[in-house]
Write a protein that holds these residues in place. Structure first.
Motif, PDB file in Angstrom:
ATOM      1  N   ALA A  42       3.281  -1.558  -8.554  1.00  0.00           N
ATOM      2  CA  ALA A  42       4.129  -0.373  -8.367  1.00  0.00           C
ATOM      3  C   ALA A  42       4.663  -0.344  -6.937  1.00  0.00           C
ATOM      4  N   MET A  43       3.795  -0.657  -5.979  1.00  0.00           N
ATOM      5  CA  MET A  43       4.225  -0.674  -4.573  1.00  0.00           C
ATOM      6  C   MET A  43       5.325  -1.704  -4.336  1.00  0.00           C
ATOM      7  N   ALA A  44       5.228  -2.823  -5.057  1.00  0.00           N
ATOM      8  CA  ALA A  44       6.247  -3.871  -4.883  1.00  0.00           C
ATOM      9  C   ALA A  44       7.635  -3.380  -5.316  1.00  0.00           C
ATOM     10  N   HIS A  45       7.691  -2.326  -6.143  1.00  0.00           N
ATOM     11  CA  HIS A  45       8.989  -1.745  -6.523  1.00  0.00           C
ATOM     12  C   HIS A  45       9.538  -0.819  -5.423  1.00  0.00           C
ATOM     13  N   GLU A  46       8.701  -0.596  -4.376  1.00  0.00           N
ATOM     14  CA  GLU A  46       9.079   0.265  -3.239  1.00  0.00           C
ATOM     15  C   GLU A  46       9.515   1.653  -3.697  1.00  0.00           C
ATOM     16  N   ILE A  47       8.792   2.196  -4.672  1.00  0.00           N
ATOM     17  CA  ILE A  47       9.072   3.573  -5.104  1.00  0.00           C
ATOM     18  C   ILE A  47       8.513   4.545  -4.064  1.00  0.00           C
ATOM     19  N   PRO A  48       8.982   5.808  -4.088  1.00  0.00           N
ATOM     20  CA  PRO A  48       8.606   6.722  -3.006  1.00  0.00           C
ATOM     21  C   PRO A  48       7.102   6.942  -2.837  1.00  0.00           C
ATOM     22  N   TYR A  49       6.334   6.980  -3.947  1.00  0.00           N
ATOM     23  CA  TYR A  49       4.926   7.355  -3.794  1.00  0.00           C
ATOM     24  C   TYR A  49       4.063   6.644  -4.831  1.00  0.00           C
ATOM     25  N   VAL A  50       2.975   6.035  -4.340  1.00  0.00           N
ATOM     26  CA  VAL A  50       1.954   5.416  -5.206  1.00  0.00           C
ATOM     27  C   VAL A  50       0.598   5.855  -4.676  1.00  0.00           C
ATOM     28  N   ALA A  51      -0.318   6.207  -5.569  1.00  0.00           N
ATOM     29  CA  ALA A  51      -1.665   6.566  -5.114  1.00  0.00           C
ATOM     30  C   ALA A  51      -2.686   6.155  -6.155  1.00  0.00           C
ATOM     31  N   THR A  52      -3.912   5.913  -5.678  1.00  0.00           N
ATOM     32  CA  THR A  52      -5.036   5.715  -6.586  1.00  0.00           C
ATOM     33  C   THR A  52      -6.036   6.833  -6.327  1.00  0.00           C
ATOM     34  N   ALA A  53      -6.861   7.125  -7.343  1.00  0.00           N
ATOM     35  CA  ALA A  53      -7.840   8.204  -7.215  1.00  0.00           C
ATOM     36  C   ALA A  53      -8.930   7.977  -8.249  1.00  0.00           C
ATOM     37  N   THR A  54     -10.028   8.704  -8.111  1.00  0.00           N
ATOM     38  CA  THR A  54     -11.087   8.629  -9.124  1.00  0.00           C
ATOM     39  C   THR A  54     -11.512  10.046  -9.498  1.00  0.00           C
ATOM     40  N   GLU A  75      -3.211   5.664  -0.603  1.00  0.00           N
ATOM     41  CA  GLU A  75      -1.869   6.218  -0.853  1.00  0.00           C
ATOM     42  C   GLU A  75      -0.841   5.290  -0.232  1.00  0.00           C
ATOM     43  N   ALA A  76       0.318   5.164  -0.870  1.00  0.00           N
ATOM     44  CA  ALA A  76       1.392   4.332  -0.322  1.00  0.00           C
ATOM     45  C   ALA A  76       2.725   5.060  -0.459  1.00  0.00           C
ATOM     46  N   GLU A  77       3.564   4.893   0.550  1.00  0.00           N
ATOM     47  CA  GLU A  77       4.923   5.448   0.503  1.00  0.00           C
ATOM     48  C   GLU A  77       5.916   4.316   0.686  1.00  0.00           C
ATOM     49  N   VAL A 136       1.102   0.988   2.444  1.00  0.00           N
ATOM     50  CA  VAL A 136      -0.103   1.818   2.425  1.00  0.00           C
ATOM     51  C   VAL A 136      -0.068   2.741   3.646  1.00  0.00           C
ATOM     52  N   VAL A 137      -0.249   4.053   3.411  1.00  0.00           N
ATOM     53  CA  VAL A 137      -0.213   5.000   4.532  1.00  0.00           C
ATOM     54  C   VAL A 137      -1.568   5.662   4.760  1.00  0.00           C
ATOM     55  N   ASP A 138      -2.468   5.567   3.782  1.00  0.00           N
ATOM     56  CA  ASP A 138      -3.788   6.173   3.963  1.00  0.00           C
ATOM     57  C   ASP A 138      -4.784   5.519   3.011  1.00  0.00           C
ATOM     58  N   VAL A 139      -6.026   5.336   3.471  1.00  0.00           N
ATOM     59  CA  VAL A 139      -7.086   4.857   2.580  1.00  0.00           C
ATOM     60  C   VAL A 139      -8.275   5.801   2.686  1.00  0.00           C
ATOM     61  N   ASP A 152     -15.761  -7.275  -1.671  1.00  0.00           N
ATOM     62  CA  ASP A 152     -15.635  -7.548  -0.227  1.00  0.00           C
ATOM     63  C   ASP A 152     -14.178  -7.834   0.142  1.00  0.00           C
ATOM     64  N   ARG A 153     -13.477  -8.500  -0.749  1.00  0.00           N
ATOM     65  CA  ARG A 153     -12.057  -8.783  -0.479  1.00  0.00           C
ATOM     66  C   ARG A 153     -11.253  -7.479  -0.418  1.00  0.00           C
ATOM     67  N   ASN A 154     -11.533  -6.558  -1.338  1.00  0.00           N
ATOM     68  CA  ASN A 154     -10.865  -5.247  -1.292  1.00  0.00           C
ATOM     69  C   ASN A 154     -11.162  -4.526   0.018  1.00  0.00           C
ATOM     70  N   ILE A 155     -12.434  -4.593   0.417  1.00  0.00           N
ATOM     71  CA  ILE A 155     -12.849  -3.887   1.637  1.00  0.00           C
ATOM     72  C   ILE A 155     -12.066  -4.420   2.844  1.00  0.00           C
ATOM     73  N   ARG A 156     -11.920  -5.755   2.896  1.00  0.00           N
ATOM     74  CA  ARG A 156     -11.143  -6.361   3.994  1.00  0.00           C
ATOM     75  C   ARG A 156      -9.661  -6.013   3.869  1.00  0.00           C
ATOM     76  N   ARG A 157      -9.148  -6.174   2.663  1.00  0.00           N
ATOM     77  CA  ARG A 157      -7.707  -6.033   2.439  1.00  0.00           C
ATOM     78  C   ARG A 157      -7.214  -4.624   2.747  1.00  0.00           C
ATOM     79  N   PHE A 158      -7.992  -3.603   2.352  1.00  0.00           N
ATOM     80  CA  PHE A 158      -7.553  -2.215   2.540  1.00  0.00           C
ATOM     81  C   PHE A 158      -8.229  -1.545   3.734  1.00  0.00           C
ATOM     82  N   GLY A 159      -9.102  -2.270   4.444  1.00  0.00           N
ATOM     83  CA  GLY A 159      -9.805  -1.675   5.587  1.00  0.00           C
ATOM     84  C   GLY A 159     -10.633  -0.475   5.164  1.00  0.00           C
ATOM     85  N   LEU A 160     -11.492  -0.675   4.156  1.00  0.00           N
ATOM     86  CA  LEU A 160     -12.195   0.462   3.551  1.00  0.00           C
ATOM     87  C   LEU A 160     -13.426   0.892   4.332  1.00  0.00           C
TER      88      LEU A 160
END
Ligand SMILES: Cc1ncc(C[n+]2csc(CCOP(=O)(O)OP(=O)(O)O)c2C)c(N)n1
Ligand code: SF4
Ligand SMILES: [Mg+2]
Length: 334
Positions: free
Chosen positions: A201-213, A270-272, A276-279, A319-327
Motif C-alpha cells: 500500500a505504501m508503494a502506491h504512495e497513498i496519503p495514509y497507511v497504518a497498522t494496528a492490533t 503509520e505512513a504518509e 513511515v512517520v511513526d512506529v 529480528d528483521r522487522n525490529i531492525r527494519r522499523f526501528g522497533l
C-alpha cells in the motif's frame, strides 16, 4: 515495609486509563454516545479479534464522520457472523459485496456520492486478509492508484477462517492450516511465501497507511480518526487473532495480539505518502516462542524434539522487522 509502587503509565497513552483522562480525551468506546455500529447479537466466536477490531474501527469512523458513513463489506467471517439473513448487527448503511470486490464497490459508492455532491458522506471498505490480499488485491490496487476517497480496512487473522481455515498470502511461515498440514519435509506453511500488504500500500504512495492490533484499541481508534482526516485512498491493516483458526484460548486473543507486536512479528506503524512517520516501540521485548506456544497451529514446533531450527527462522523474521522499523528503544534491549 516496602511501599507498593503504582504505575500510572496508562494515563495519556493509547492503552487504557479512561478514568484518569478528561472526558473529551476518553476513548470512543468509553463514551455513552458511541454509536454501537456493530451491535450485540452477532454470531462471532467467543474472543473473536475481528469482531472486536471491527467494533472499534466502525465506532471511531462513525464518530469522526458525525455518523455520515457507508460501508462495503467483503464476504468472510465478518460479513457472515454479522448478517445471517434476515438479521443484521450493523447500525449504518452497509452493503455486502462479493468476496473479491469490496474495494471496487466502495470506490463506486464514493464516485456516486461525488457526482451527487455529497462529499460529506464518507466511505469505508472492509474485509478479511483473503478478501483483501488475495482475491480482492487487484481491485484494491486500483482503488489506491486512482486515489479514490475510501478508507479500506483489512482485518488480518492470517487465513481464510470463514471457509474452514485455509492458507492465505497472510498466513505466516510454519503455521498449520487446513491446507498447510504439519506433515512432510516442511511442516506447516512454507517459508519464503506471502506478502506485506501495508508495504505494498505504501508503494502506491497513498496519503495514509497504518497498522494496528486489537491489543492497543485506543491506538486503533486514533488511527481510524486520523485516516478520516485525509481525502483520497487510505489503508489500515488490523491484526486480529482468531481463536478458532489458531487453536488458542478465547481469553488469549488480546494477549496474542500484544505478543505479536512485542515480539516484533507484527510491526505497528503509520505512513504518509509512502513514508513511515511513526512506529509503536516494543515495550517489553519477548522471544517469538512466547507468542507461538499458546497456539495449536504451531504445536508441531514444540514436539519431541522441538523444531528449534524453525523457531530460530521465525525469530530471525521478527529480528528483521525490529531492525527494519526501528522497533526497539536502546534501553528496551532484551
Ligand atoms: C469467488 C469466491 N470464492 C470463494 C468464496 C468462498 N469464501 C467466502 S469467504 C472466504 C474466505 C474468507 O477469508 P478472509 O477474507 O481471510 O476472511 P475471514 O473469514 O478470515 O475473516 C472464501 C474462500 C466466495 N465467497 N467467492
Ligand atoms: S472463525 Fe475466527 S474470525 Fe471467524 S468468527 Fe470465529 S474467531 Fe472470528
Ligand atoms: Mg482471514
Amino acid at each position: 515495609m516496602a511501599l507498593q509502587q503504582i504505575k500510572f503509565y496508562q494515563a495519556g497513552s493509547f492503552v487504557v486509563g479512561n478514568r484518569l483522562l478528561d472526558p473529551d480525551q476518553r476513548s470512543v468506546q468509553a463514551r455513552t454516545e458511541r454509536s454501537n455500529t456493530l451491535t450485540s447479537g452477532h454470531r462471532a466466536c467467543q474472543g473473536c479479534g475481528e469482531a472486536l477490531g471491527a467494533r472499534y474501527v466502525l465506532d471511531a469512523a462513525m464518530r469522526a464522520t458525525g455518523g455520515r458513513l457507508v460501508a462495503a463489506n467483503a464476504t468472510g467471517c465478518l460479513e457472515v457472523f454479522s448478517t445471517p439473513y434476515p438479521e443484521s448487527s450493523w447500525q449504518l448503511p452497509w452493503l455486502h459485496s462479493l468476496f473479491g470486490n469490496a474495494p471496487a464497490v466502495a470506490s463506486g459508492i464514493a464516485a456516486a456520492l461525488k457526482v451527487k455532491g455529497r462529499t460529506d458522506i464518507r466511505v469505508i471498505g472492509q474485509g478479511g486478509d483473503g478478501g483483501t490480499m488475495d482475491i480482492g488485491f487487484a481491485c484494491l490496487s486500483g482503488m489506491f492508484e486512482r486515489n479514490d476517497d475510501v478508507l479500506y480496512v483489512c482485518y488480518d487473522n492470517e487465513a481464510y477462517m470463514n471457509t474452514g481455515v485455509q492458507r492465505s498470502s497472510a498466513t505466516p511461515p510454519a503455521a498449520r492450516t487446513a491446507n498447510t498440514k504439519p506433515v512432510g519435509a516442511t511442516t506447516g506453511n512454507e517459508f519464503g511465501q506471502g506478502k506485506s500488504l501495508p508495504l505494498i500500500a505504501m508503494a502506491h504512495e497513498i496519503p495514509y497507511v497504518a497498522t494496528a492490533t486489537v491489543a492497543e484499541l485506543r491506538d486503533l481508534e486514533h488511527k481510524i480518526e486520523r485516516a478520516m482526516e485525509y481525502r483520497g485512498a487510505r489503508y489500515v491493516h488490523v491484526f486480529v487473532p482468531c481463536p478458532l483458526g489458531w487453536g488458542s484460548a478465547s481469553s488469549d486473543a488480546v494477549r496474542l495480539a500484544r505478543l505479536a507486536k512485542e515480539s516484533g512479528l507484527f510491526p505497528v506503524f503509520e505512513a504518509e505518502d509512502g513514508e513511515v512517520v511513526d512506529v509503536s516501540k516494543i515495550r517489553r521485548p519477548v522471544p517469538v516462542e512466547e507468542y507461538l506456544r499458546p497456539q495449536r497451529r504451531y504445536a508441531h514446533l514444540f514436539g519431541t524434539p522441538p523444531q528449534t531450527d524453525v523457531i530460530a527462522q521465525i525469530q530471525a523474521r521478527a529480528d528483521r522487522n525490529i531492525r527494519r522499523f526501528g522497533l526497539l528503544d536502546e534501553e528496551a534491549t532484551p
